[in-house]
Design an enzyme around this catalytic site. Structure first.
Site, PDB file in Angstrom:
ATOM      1  N   CYS A 285      11.853  30.401  52.230  1.00 14.06           N
ATOM      2  CA  CYS A 285      10.563  30.981  52.599  1.00 14.06           C
ATOM      3  C   CYS A 285       9.855  31.452  51.329  1.00 14.06           C
ATOM      4  O   CYS A 285      10.410  31.376  50.221  1.00 14.06           O
ATOM      5  CB  CYS A 285      10.760  32.136  53.571  1.00 14.06           C
ATOM      6  SG  CYS A 285      11.505  33.598  52.800  1.00 14.06           S
TER       7      CYS A 285
ATOM      8  N   HIS B 235      17.584  37.008  54.151  1.00 11.80           N
ATOM      9  CA  HIS B 235      17.796  35.565  54.190  1.00 11.80           C
ATOM     10  C   HIS B 235      19.001  35.160  53.336  1.00 11.80           C
ATOM     11  O   HIS B 235      19.429  35.911  52.442  1.00 11.80           O
ATOM     12  CB  HIS B 235      16.548  34.835  53.728  1.00 11.80           C
ATOM     13  CG  HIS B 235      15.417  34.930  54.695  1.00 11.80           C
ATOM     14  ND1 HIS B 235      14.214  34.260  54.540  1.00 11.80           N
ATOM     15  CD2 HIS B 235      15.290  35.637  55.864  1.00 11.80           C
ATOM     16  CE1 HIS B 235      13.421  34.525  55.568  1.00 11.80           C
ATOM     17  NE2 HIS B 235      14.047  35.360  56.374  1.00 11.80           N
TER      18      HIS B 235
ATOM     19  N   CYS C 144      11.750  34.386  49.454  1.00 12.61           N
ATOM     20  CA  CYS C 144      12.933  33.901  48.745  1.00 12.61           C
ATOM     21  C   CYS C 144      12.539  33.031  47.561  1.00 12.61           C
ATOM     22  O   CYS C 144      13.197  33.041  46.516  1.00 12.61           O
ATOM     23  CB  CYS C 144      13.839  33.120  49.694  1.00 12.61           C
ATOM     24  SG  CYS C 144      14.700  34.162  50.903  1.00 12.61           S
TER      25      CYS C 144
ATOM     26  N   GLU D  47      19.307  32.843  50.954  1.00  5.88           N
ATOM     27  CA  GLU D  47      18.993  32.728  49.528  1.00  5.88           C
ATOM     28  C   GLU D  47      18.883  34.118  48.890  1.00  5.88           C
ATOM     29  O   GLU D  47      19.366  34.350  47.772  1.00  5.88           O
ATOM     30  CB  GLU D  47      17.677  31.963  49.333  1.00  5.88           C
ATOM     31  CG  GLU D  47      17.647  30.588  49.979  1.00  5.88           C
ATOM     32  CD  GLU D  47      17.062  30.612  51.386  1.00  5.88           C
ATOM     33  OE1 GLU D  47      16.406  29.618  51.759  1.00  5.88           O
ATOM     34  OE2 GLU D  47      17.243  31.622  52.091  1.00  5.88           O
TER      35      GLU D  47
END
Length: 333
Positions: free
Chosen positions: A289, A261, A292, A263
């Site tokens: 999410c 992801h 993260c 992040e």
């Protein structure tokens, strides 16, 4: 900034354009869109022909069609002067830009007629009566797709009276520019960093959704990351991630996803280059999410600013709240 110009024939719009060019404004004219159409049709360019074809273009493509074509050429980092606004819907299209102002250049009919005579173009009116008769047709056409000069003049932000010398006109424009410069808006820090995250997302190689994050400390970007497959592996759009390439339903087959992801990558990239993110703020195009979120907390970040909601973010928000990490939404188009 974008300065639009409107005014009658001979009012001095052309001189205003030339002066603004000297001040580093890039010129465009809505009339040039019509001129190009007339050339393509192999017709002679006359004032009457331009009015006729302009009405036809608005009838076929909508009353803001000329403005829309010019707006496609506008770049955000330049100043522009746009000539020949002749319909209020053209102005309306440009007013979607917060940096747009409409300037009306005005002069008496007698002064304008004399200027038209002095320039000596073959097809210009030769009598005041002919000059005013042609002008009356441009003021407010019966057909709404035609020219509506009066309606445009009524919504101008500023009006300059140009009955004097060229120097006086230039002085008035200079004074106006000084006022407008003080009104120029620029993005605040939040919007600036979120916009950077949105640009970074364009580098994403994920086929399902492009997400990116930037990490900021002391108003300085210290790391960026966008979602995609790990370093040295096939890109997602090249078939690297089976889940994404099968277009799996949202929230399903997450155990098959090979993409990191945005992040996650922002935090990892900082670690890879030996940069501490402790006490930093993370700007992300989507709310994080759960995975993260745990990385954000453990990395020592103190705030998360997100643009759009993630479908499954309730647990993430509860965890951020419990850990003392601030979070807020900042919607930036």
């Amino acid at each position: 900034m974008i300065i639009g110009l409107t005014g009658r024939n001979g009012s001095g719009k052309g001189e205003a354009v030339r002066f603004l060019q000297y001040k580093s404004f890039y010129p465009y004219s809505l009339s040039d869109v019509i001129r190009e159409e007339v050339r393509v049709r192999g017709m002679e360019i006359t004032r009457e022909r331009l009015i006729e074809v302009g009405t036809e273009l608005r009838s076929q493509g909508g009353t803001s069609v000329l403005a829309e074509r010019v707006l496609k050429k506008i770049e955000p980092d330049k100043n522009y002067v746009i000539d020949s606004f002749r319909h209020p819907d053209e102005v309306k299209a440009f007013r979607l830009r917060p940096d747009f102002r409409l300037l009306r250049v005005d002069a008496t009919a007698e002064v304008r007629f004399q200027r038209v005579r002095d320039r000596g173009r073959e097809r210009d009116a030769t009598t005041v009566e002919e000059f005013l008769e042609l002008e009356s047709r441009e003021e407010a056409a019966v057909d709404w797709h035609g020219q509506q000069l009066i309606a445009v003049e009524e919504i101008a932000d500023f009006t300059i009276s140009n009955n004097g010398s060229l120097g006086q006109l230039q002085d008035q424009i200079s004074d106006l520019l000084k006022r407008l410069i003080r009104q120029v808006e620029r993005p605040d820090w939040d919007e600036y960093f979120m916009k950077l995250a949105q640009v970074a997302s364009l580098r994403s190689n994920c086929v399902k959704r492009k997400v990116a994050a930037v990490i900021v400390r002391d108003k300085r970007v210290i790391s960026t990351g966008y979602n995609g497959t790990p370093r040295g592996t096939r890109n997602c759009y090249e078939g690297g991630c089976p889940r994404c390439n099968d277009l799996a339903d949202s929230g399903t087959r997450l155990d098959e996803c090979l993409c990191s992801h945005g992040e996650e990558n922002a935090i990892i990239q900082a670690a890879y280059h030996g940069v501490s993110v402790k006490d930093g703020v993370l700007y992300t195009t989507f709310a994080p999410c759960l995975t993260c979120t745990k990385m954000i907390i453990n990395a020592g970040l103190v705030e998360v600013v997100y643009n759009q909601d993630y479908p499954l973010n309730e647990t993430s928000f509860n965890l951020l709240k419990e850990s003392g990490v601030k979070f807020r939404q900042l919607e930036v188009g």
